[in-house]
Design a protein around this motif. Structure first.
Motif, PDB file in Angstrom:
ATOM      1  N   SER A  78      25.063 -18.968  -8.413  1.00 53.08           N
ATOM      2  CA  SER A  78      25.592 -17.830  -7.649  1.00 53.08           C
ATOM      3  C   SER A  78      26.622 -17.047  -8.445  1.00 53.08           C
ATOM      4  CB  SER A  78      26.222 -18.316  -6.340  1.00 53.08           C
ATOM      5  OG  SER A  78      25.247 -18.865  -5.505  1.00 53.08           O
ATOM      6  N   ARG A  79      27.556 -17.752  -9.090  1.00 56.33           N
ATOM      7  CA  ARG A  79      28.578 -17.065  -9.892  1.00 56.33           C
ATOM      8  C   ARG A  79      27.945 -16.301 -11.048  1.00 56.33           C
ATOM      9  NH1 ARG A  79      31.643 -21.778  -9.005  1.00 56.33           N
ATOM     10  NH2 ARG A  79      30.974 -22.608 -10.995  1.00 56.33           N
ATOM     11  N   THR A  80      26.979 -16.923 -11.708  1.00 54.73           N
ATOM     12  CA  THR A  80      26.308 -16.275 -12.827  1.00 54.73           C
ATOM     13  C   THR A  80      25.567 -15.024 -12.359  1.00 54.73           C
ATOM     14  OG1 THR A  80      26.054 -18.407 -13.927  1.00 54.73           O
ATOM     15  CG2 THR A  80      24.631 -16.625 -14.685  1.00 54.73           C
ATOM     16  N   TYR A  81      24.896 -15.127 -11.239  1.00 56.05           N
ATOM     17  CA  TYR A  81      24.165 -13.979 -10.696  1.00 56.05           C
ATOM     18  C   TYR A  81      25.116 -12.840 -10.321  1.00 56.05           C
ATOM     19  CZ  TYR A  81      21.275 -11.141  -7.632  1.00 56.05           C
ATOM     20  OH  TYR A  81      20.635 -10.094  -7.041  1.00 56.05           O
ATOM     21  N   ARG A  87      28.131  -6.751 -14.033  1.00 56.51           N
ATOM     22  CA  ARG A  87      28.005  -6.157 -15.375  1.00 56.51           C
ATOM     23  C   ARG A  87      26.986  -5.034 -15.384  1.00 56.51           C
ATOM     24  NH1 ARG A  87      27.819 -11.363 -17.263  1.00 56.51           N
ATOM     25  NH2 ARG A  87      25.605 -11.174 -17.636  1.00 56.51           N
ATOM     26  N   GLU A  88      25.832  -5.269 -14.750  1.00 61.15           N
ATOM     27  CA  GLU A  88      24.799  -4.256 -14.733  1.00 61.15           C
ATOM     28  C   GLU A  88      25.215  -3.018 -13.962  1.00 61.15           C
ATOM     29  OE1 GLU A  88      21.227  -6.162 -13.335  1.00 61.15           O
ATOM     30  OE2 GLU A  88      20.974  -7.293 -15.198  1.00 61.15           O
ATOM     31  N   SER A  89      25.960  -3.202 -12.866  1.00 54.90           N
ATOM     32  CA  SER A  89      26.406  -2.042 -12.107  1.00 54.90           C
ATOM     33  C   SER A  89      27.464  -1.259 -12.884  1.00 54.90           C
ATOM     34  CB  SER A  89      26.931  -2.448 -10.732  1.00 54.90           C
ATOM     35  OG  SER A  89      28.126  -3.174 -10.832  1.00 54.90           O
ATOM     36  N   GLN A  90      28.314  -1.956 -13.662  1.00 56.69           N
ATOM     37  CA  GLN A  90      29.306  -1.272 -14.494  1.00 56.69           C
ATOM     38  C   GLN A  90      28.612  -0.508 -15.619  1.00 56.69           C
ATOM     39  OE1 GLN A  90      31.905  -4.440 -15.671  1.00 56.69           O
ATOM     40  NE2 GLN A  90      33.054  -4.394 -13.750  1.00 56.69           N
ATOM     41  N   ASN A  91      27.594  -1.129 -16.211  1.00 55.92           N
ATOM     42  CA  ASN A  91      26.859  -0.460 -17.291  1.00 55.92           C
ATOM     43  C   ASN A  91      26.090   0.750 -16.750  1.00 55.92           C
ATOM     44  OD1 ASN A  91      27.795  -2.301 -19.149  1.00 55.92           O
ATOM     45  ND2 ASN A  91      25.967  -3.580 -19.073  1.00 55.92           N
ATOM     46  N   ALA A  92      25.536   0.635 -15.565  1.00 56.17           N
ATOM     47  CA  ALA A  92      24.788   1.743 -14.961  1.00 56.17           C
ATOM     48  C   ALA A  92      25.744   2.881 -14.589  1.00 56.17           C
ATOM     49  CB  ALA A  92      24.031   1.280 -13.725  1.00 56.17           C
TER      50      ALA A  92
END
Length: 95
Positions: A78-81, A87-92
């Motif tokens: 869960s933490r990894t997900y 991270r993906e939302s920050q990159n997007a």
């Protein structure tokens, strides 16, 4: 006619936040139920080979250790997900 037109900018944001909080709460509950169901399914099958009126000491120990390991693994996943999604939302957002 929609009720959305009756809200001012701040009220609409508050309503949106309330809905998001409710969705998060329901997802957390669904995840907890899924965790409990999986623990019951997996650990019972592994630890209770001959169901009876009572659990033996060995079965109790096995169930306890199995539940601890399963919950630890669930938390790691869960933490990894969550970290990956963040991270993906920050990159997007930077695109």
């Amino acid at each position: 006619m929609s009720d959305f037109g009756n809200y001012g900018g701040g009220s609409m944001e508050a309503k949106k936040q309330q809905v998001m909080d409710q969705v998060r709460s329901e997802l957390a509950l669904a995840n907890a139920q899924e965790l409990i169901n999986k623990i019951n399914e997996k650990c019972f099958a592994k630890c209770v080979t001959k169901p009876g009126a009572k659990l033996s000491g060995g079965e109790q120990d096995c169930l306890s250790k199995c539940m601890d390991r399963y919950m630890e693994a669930w938390n790691i996943v869960s933490r990894t997900y969550i970290n990956r999604v963040q991270r993906e939302s920050q990159n997007a957002g930077g695109l």
